[in-house]
Design an enzyme around this catalytic site. Sequence first.
Site, PDB file in Angstrom:
ATOM      1  N   CYS A 205       0.831  -1.210   0.000  1.00 58.86           N
ATOM      2  CA  CYS A 205       0.000   0.000   0.000  1.00 58.86           C
ATOM      3  C   CYS A 205       0.863   1.256   0.000  1.00 58.86           C
ATOM      4  O   CYS A 205       1.382   1.675   1.037  1.00 58.86           O
ATOM      5  CB  CYS A 205      -0.927  -0.019   1.217  1.00 58.86           C
ATOM      6  SG  CYS A 205      -1.957   1.450   1.332  1.00 58.86           S
TER       7      CYS A 205
ATOM      8  N   CYS B 270      -0.432   4.123   2.120  1.00 57.59           N
ATOM      9  CA  CYS B 270      -0.185   3.980   3.561  1.00 57.59           C
ATOM     10  C   CYS B 270       1.285   4.213   3.904  1.00 57.59           C
ATOM     11  O   CYS B 270       1.601   4.856   4.892  1.00 57.59           O
ATOM     12  CB  CYS B 270      -0.516   2.568   4.060  1.00 57.59           C
ATOM     13  SG  CYS B 270      -1.940   1.801   3.318  1.00 57.59           S
ATOM     14  N   ASP B 271       2.178   3.665   3.100  1.00 52.92           N
ATOM     15  CA  ASP B 271       3.578   3.579   3.521  1.00 52.92           C
ATOM     16  C   ASP B 271       4.563   4.394   2.688  1.00 52.92           C
ATOM     17  O   ASP B 271       5.734   4.498   3.055  1.00 52.92           O
ATOM     18  CB  ASP B 271       4.034   2.105   3.490  1.00 52.92           C
ATOM     19  CG  ASP B 271       3.180   1.236   4.419  1.00 52.92           C
ATOM     20  OD1 ASP B 271       2.731   1.758   5.450  1.00 52.92           O
ATOM     21  OD2 ASP B 271       2.966   0.051   4.103  1.00 52.92           O
TER      22      ASP B 271
END
Length: 308
Positions: free
Chosen positions: A135, A138-139
């Site tokens: 992701c 997200c990261d």
Amino acid sequence: MNDEVLNTVIIGSGPAGLTAAIYAARAEIKPVLIAGLNPGGQLMQTTEVENFPGFPEGILGPDLMANMTKQAERFGTKIMQENVESVDFSAKPFKIKTDKAEYLTKTVILAMGAEANWLNLPNEQRLRGKGVSACATCDGFFFKNKEVVVAGGGDAAMEEAIFLTKYASKVTMLNRTEEFRASKIMLSRAQANPKIEFITNVQIVDVLGDAVISGVRLKDSVTGEERDFVCGGMFVAIGHSPSTKFLNGQIELDQKGYAIVKNNTESSVEGVFIAGDVADHRYRQAITAAGAGTMAALDVEKYLAHHI
Ligand code: NDP
């Protein structure tokens, strides 16, 4: 089997299920939520969540889920640490069978979510959160000035790669064939980005590194030759799989197994509602799943008021 007929059973304990539970419990529907084998869903696998509104400093994924669980319980949601094995939507009340019990219910909210597909490489899961991610939203932030690779050649892979160029110094896309599955427009956008390079006809056969990722081992799909490729991150974008197997064809699913939704929350069976990633391969965000959970709970409330 207990003869009590519940108002609603929510299946799934990610942001969609727990938000549905908060709303249903506050509406005094007395929801029962079946948490499943991986309580908390995909956010339990992430570290810092920086894009969920209301947490200006960010919050750890597991802490966010613990908070949502507490909030759902505070208003009377009964959370069962059980796993659904089968459902029977052929007659009312609906039947839900778990590994420990059987429930009768007037309505159901399906919020089982989806899981990112992984390459199933020997060291992939060991290095997850240590340079391996599925992701970018997200990261990606944690890969500032690093050289990263993206596995996959679909629209999601293009989108992830383009997003990653905000942070990474270079993004190399690794596609297992010559042709990209992505739409022309997405591919052109990625190709026009000076930070993105492409390697085709290549398979990733392992992730390298001890404490953190140091590279990937590649195998040429044509010659079979192997070589190591140095990188500071690997993003896997090879599709997601919704957790809909136990439904056994009782509601309409699309070709990839995602639930088909009409009127925002309705499945093909009256009284069975849908929320979150189990029907969404496009947005896949905690906040959109939570929003969908809200809509499903409000629609269940309305349905119960008109169908009893
Ligand atoms: P797709 O199924 O479209 O693409 C999957 C990609 O991963 C393909 O390139 C496939 O390669 C590759 N792949 C699959 N398994 C492996 C494996 N084991 N090893 C290596 N590569 C593998 O999935 P997406 O998640 O990209 O997209 C899902 C849907 O969401 C699509 O309909 C897409 O259009 C849509 N979407 C749209 C976006 C947009 O319009 N902005 C953004 C993101 C998604 P191969 O081709 O060789 O099978």
